[in-house]
Design a protein around this motif. Structure first.
Motif, short mmCIF file in Angstrom:
data_model
loop_
_atom_site.label_atom_id
_atom_site.label_comp_id
_atom_site.label_asym_id
_atom_site.label_seq_id
_atom_site.Cartn_x
_atom_site.Cartn_y
_atom_site.Cartn_z
N GLU A 125 85.62 75.02 13.57
CA GLU A 125 86.45 75.12 12.36
C GLU A 125 86.55 73.78 11.65
N ALA A 126 86.64 72.69 12.41
CA ALA A 126 86.70 71.35 11.81
C ALA A 126 85.43 71.06 11.03
N LEU A 127 84.28 71.41 11.61
CA LEU A 127 82.99 71.17 10.94
C LEU A 127 82.87 72.00 9.67
N LYS A 128 83.28 73.25 9.73
CA LYS A 128 83.22 74.12 8.55
C LYS A 128 84.10 73.57 7.43
N CYS A 129 85.31 73.14 7.79
CA CYS A 129 86.23 72.60 6.78
C CYS A 129 85.66 71.32 6.16
N PHE A 130 85.13 70.43 7.00
CA PHE A 130 84.60 69.16 6.50
C PHE A 130 83.39 69.40 5.59
N SER A 131 82.52 70.31 5.98
CA SER A 131 81.26 70.52 5.24
C SER A 131 81.48 71.12 3.86
N VAL A 132 82.61 71.81 3.65
CA VAL A 132 82.88 72.40 2.34
C VAL A 132 83.91 71.60 1.55
N GLY A 133 84.29 70.43 2.07
CA GLY A 133 85.21 69.57 1.33
C GLY A 133 86.68 69.90 1.49
N ALA A 134 87.01 70.73 2.49
CA ALA A 134 88.42 71.03 2.78
C ALA A 134 88.95 69.97 3.73
N PHE A 135 89.17 68.77 3.20
CA PHE A 135 89.44 67.61 4.04
C PHE A 135 90.81 67.66 4.71
N ARG A 136 91.80 68.21 4.04
CA ARG A 136 93.12 68.36 4.65
C ARG A 136 93.03 69.25 5.89
N ALA A 137 92.34 70.37 5.75
CA ALA A 137 92.18 71.29 6.87
C ALA A 137 91.32 70.68 7.98
N ALA A 138 90.31 69.88 7.60
CA ALA A 138 89.45 69.23 8.59
C ALA A 138 90.25 68.27 9.46
N ILE A 139 91.20 67.57 8.85
CA ILE A 139 92.06 66.65 9.61
C ILE A 139 92.91 67.43 10.60
N VAL A 140 93.50 68.52 10.15
CA VAL A 140 94.36 69.33 11.03
C VAL A 140 93.56 69.89 12.20
N MET A 141 92.36 70.42 11.93
CA MET A 141 91.57 71.03 13.00
C MET A 141 91.02 69.97 13.97
N THR A 142 90.70 68.78 13.47
CA THR A 142 90.22 67.73 14.36
C THR A 142 91.35 67.25 15.27
N TRP A 143 92.57 67.18 14.71
CA TRP A 143 93.72 66.83 15.57
C TRP A 143 93.89 67.89 16.66
N ASN A 144 93.81 69.17 16.29
CA ASN A 144 93.95 70.24 17.27
C ASN A 144 92.93 70.10 18.40
N LEU A 145 91.70 69.75 18.00
CA LEU A 145 90.63 69.54 18.99
C LEU A 145 90.99 68.40 19.95
N ALA A 146 91.38 67.25 19.41
CA ALA A 146 91.65 66.08 20.24
C ALA A 146 92.90 66.28 21.10
N TYR A 147 93.93 66.89 20.53
CA TYR A 147 95.18 67.07 21.29
C TYR A 147 94.98 68.09 22.41
N TYR A 148 94.28 69.18 22.11
CA TYR A 148 93.99 70.17 23.16
C TYR A 148 93.14 69.54 24.25
N HIS A 149 92.19 68.71 23.86
CA HIS A 149 91.34 68.02 24.84
C HIS A 149 92.19 67.17 25.79
N LEU A 150 93.19 66.47 25.23
CA LEU A 150 94.09 65.67 26.06
C LEU A 150 94.89 66.55 27.02
N LEU A 151 95.45 67.64 26.50
CA LEU A 151 96.25 68.54 27.35
C LEU A 151 95.41 69.13 28.47
#
Length: 253
Positions: A125-151
């Motif tokens: 989802e982060a890649l899809k958001c970034f590739s279409v210029g949805a940068f706000r959503a890309a930030i949110v999804m990348t945070w979800n990825l990193a935070y879930y990875h930590l948990l």
């Protein structure tokens, strides 16, 4: 960037005339496909790849661009190529900077390092958001990825350490009895994201530097996720993704 990604990134593509689409496809062939020259069949193939109906006569379309004063396409024995002025203009509009390419490749190559399917979903989802210029959503999804990875890392590798350190860092949380995390879903029920980071740092699960990155990125995620007048530009999203993936996701293993 694929042709499909380019088309999604171009504002007003659906309203473009064939003459402008032809120049855009020619630029794609030069810059993104590495072709010094192209033929009419290459332009037709772009239309086919994009599932679009093309001009009735592509050679005639190219001839019109060659005949313009000044010409917008040049022709020689090897085929066609965009005139420098036109190519430079398209470079400014649609060209990818090195960091853009690096971030896109970083996200695309990451799945091999993510065995967890939930993380892969966030990444996709982060890649899809970034590739279409949805940068706000890309930030949110990348945070979800990193935070879930930590948990996930904590639960699988350092859960006892985390639970032992929790009462030391936040004594008030345990005033009515000692609490403990047993599974990933418990984090959201019992702790704020900022509190998880502090406990993980205190338990030496993550380093001081990683904790600082997470705290900074959490604040920026909040700015992106909550309604506000803050504008999220491509540069901000690229730096956010690059830093969080390289220095958190890849390092916490």
């Amino acid at each position: 960037m694929t042709l499909e990604e380019l088309i999604r990134a171009v504002t007003g593509f659906d309203a473009m005339q064939h003459i402008d689409r032809t120049k855009l496809f020619a630029w794609h062939l030069h810059v993104q496909k590495g072709m010094e020259h192209f033929m009419p069949a290459d332009i037709s193939r772009c239309y086919e790849t994009a599932h679009l109906s093309g001009p009735k006569n592509v050679p005639q379309q190219l001839a019109q661009l060659v005949a313009k004063k000044p010409p917008e396409i040049l022709k020689n024995k090897n085929g066609y190529r965009l005139e420098k002025r036109v190519r430079d203009d398209l470079d400014k509009k649609y060209g990818q900077r090195a960091i853009t390419i690096a971030v896109t490749n970083l996200l695309r190559e990451l799945p091999s390092q993510l065995p967890d399917m939930t993380e892969r979903t966030y990444l996709d989802e982060a890649l899809k958001c970034f590739s279409v210029g949805a940068f706000r959503a890309a930030i949110v999804m990348t945070w979800n990825l990193a935070y879930y990875h930590l948990l996930d890392f904590i639960v699988k590798n350092r859960l006892a350490d985390f639970n032992a350190r929790w009462p030391v860092v936040f004594q008030g949380h345990h005033s009515k009895g000692t609490k403990a995390i047993a599974r990933i879903d418990d984090f959201g029920d019992m702790l704020k994201e900022s509190e998880v980071i502090k406990i993980a740092r205190s338990a030496a699960i993550i380093s001081h530097d990683v904790a600082k990155i997470l705290e900074d990125k959490l604040g920026r995620r909040n700015s992106a996720a909550h309604p506000s007048g803050v504008k999220i530009e491509q540069l901000q999203a690229e730096e956010f993704i690059d830093d969080l993936v390289k220095n958190v996701v890849v390092k916490i293993v």
